[in-house]
Design a protein around this motif. Structure first.
Motif, PDB file in Angstrom:
ATOM      1  N   ARG A 101       2.748   2.282   3.176  1.00  0.00           N
ATOM      2  CA  ARG A 101       2.023   2.714   4.269  1.00  0.00           C
ATOM      3  C   ARG A 101       0.733   2.027   4.643  1.00  0.00           C
ATOM      4  O   ARG A 101       0.153   1.950   5.654  1.00  0.00           O
ATOM      5  N   ALA A 102       0.204   1.171   3.626  1.00  0.00           N
ATOM      6  CA  ALA A 102      -0.829   0.253   3.698  1.00  0.00           C
ATOM      7  C   ALA A 102      -2.243   0.864   4.392  1.00  0.00           C
ATOM      8  O   ALA A 102      -2.892   0.222   4.878  1.00  0.00           O
ATOM      9  N   LYS A 103      -2.421   2.129   4.193  1.00  0.00           N
ATOM     10  CA  LYS A 103      -3.764   2.655   4.712  1.00  0.00           C
ATOM     11  C   LYS A 103      -4.784   2.458   3.553  1.00  0.00           C
ATOM     12  O   LYS A 103      -5.924   2.182   3.880  1.00  0.00           O
ATOM     13  N   HIS A 104      -4.408   2.654   2.259  1.00  0.00           N
ATOM     14  CA  HIS A 104      -5.423   2.249   1.331  1.00  0.00           C
ATOM     15  C   HIS A 104      -4.727   1.330   0.259  1.00  0.00           C
ATOM     16  O   HIS A 104      -3.433   1.110   0.059  1.00  0.00           O
ATOM     17  N   VAL A 105      -5.630   0.721  -0.540  1.00  0.00           N
ATOM     18  CA  VAL A 105      -5.130  -0.338  -1.714  1.00  0.00           C
ATOM     19  C   VAL A 105      -4.582   0.666  -2.723  1.00  0.00           C
ATOM     20  O   VAL A 105      -5.345   1.449  -3.256  1.00  0.00           O
ATOM     21  N   CYS A 106      -3.392   0.422  -3.338  1.00  0.00           N
ATOM     22  CA  CYS A 106      -2.937   1.327  -4.309  1.00  0.00           C
ATOM     23  C   CYS A 106      -3.293   0.702  -5.588  1.00  0.00           C
ATOM     24  O   CYS A 106      -3.686  -0.415  -5.742  1.00  0.00           O
ATOM     25  N   TRP A 107      -3.117   1.283  -6.527  1.00  0.00           N
ATOM     26  CA  TRP A 107      -3.654   1.062  -8.055  1.00  0.00           C
ATOM     27  C   TRP A 107      -2.734   0.048  -8.794  1.00  0.00           C
ATOM     28  O   TRP A 107      -3.168  -0.878  -9.330  1.00  0.00           O
ATOM     29  N   HIS A 108      -1.574  -0.281  -7.945  1.00  0.00           N
ATOM     30  CA  HIS A 108      -0.479  -1.301  -8.585  1.00  0.00           C
ATOM     31  C   HIS A 108      -1.240  -2.617  -8.169  1.00  0.00           C
ATOM     32  O   HIS A 108      -1.089  -3.510  -8.969  1.00  0.00           O
TER      33      HIS A 108
END
Length: 119
Positions: A101-108
């Motif tokens: 979705r690329a709304k937020h940076v994921c922890w991965h």
């Protein structure tokens, strides 16, 4: 009586032979470098604290492995928080639902960033 050859354990980061296997798959020097990188200002100030905490915990448990190393970027396999899914992750993108979705940076991606900084 079966005699099996001893299993070789290698560091997940630098691929050196380990004398004593560890649960995170890292050697002592690489583990120190990753701990320092997890406390780097660009990590601590650049991301949300709860995401950094998840990424560091995943690194501590050995949930990150280098998949491909190219001249421009590295691609990792990062195990999800439930332990059943694994995602292809780089600093720029991730195949997890939040990353797609690329709304937020994921922890991965944060875990990949920490792993890259430890180089």
């Amino acid at each position: 009586m079966s005699t099996q050859p001893p299993t070789e354990h290698r560091c997940a980061k630098c691929n050196r032979l380990l004398r004593n296997p560890s649960p995170d798959g890292l050697g002592p020097k690489c583990r120190r470098m990753i701990r320092r990188a997890g406390k780097a200002p660009e990590i601590v100030n650049g991301y949300k604290p709860h995401q950094v905490e998840k990424a560091v915990e995943n690194l501590r448990q050995g949930g990150v492995a280098l998949l491909r190393k190219s001249s421009k970027n590295r691609v990792y396999v990062v195990v999800g928080s439930d332990g059943t899914n694994a995602y292809r992750t780089a600093r720029a993108a991730c195949t997890c639902p939040a990353g797609l979705r690329a709304k937020h940076v994921c922890w991965h991606r944060i875990a990949a960033h920490i792993f890259d900084l430890a180089s």
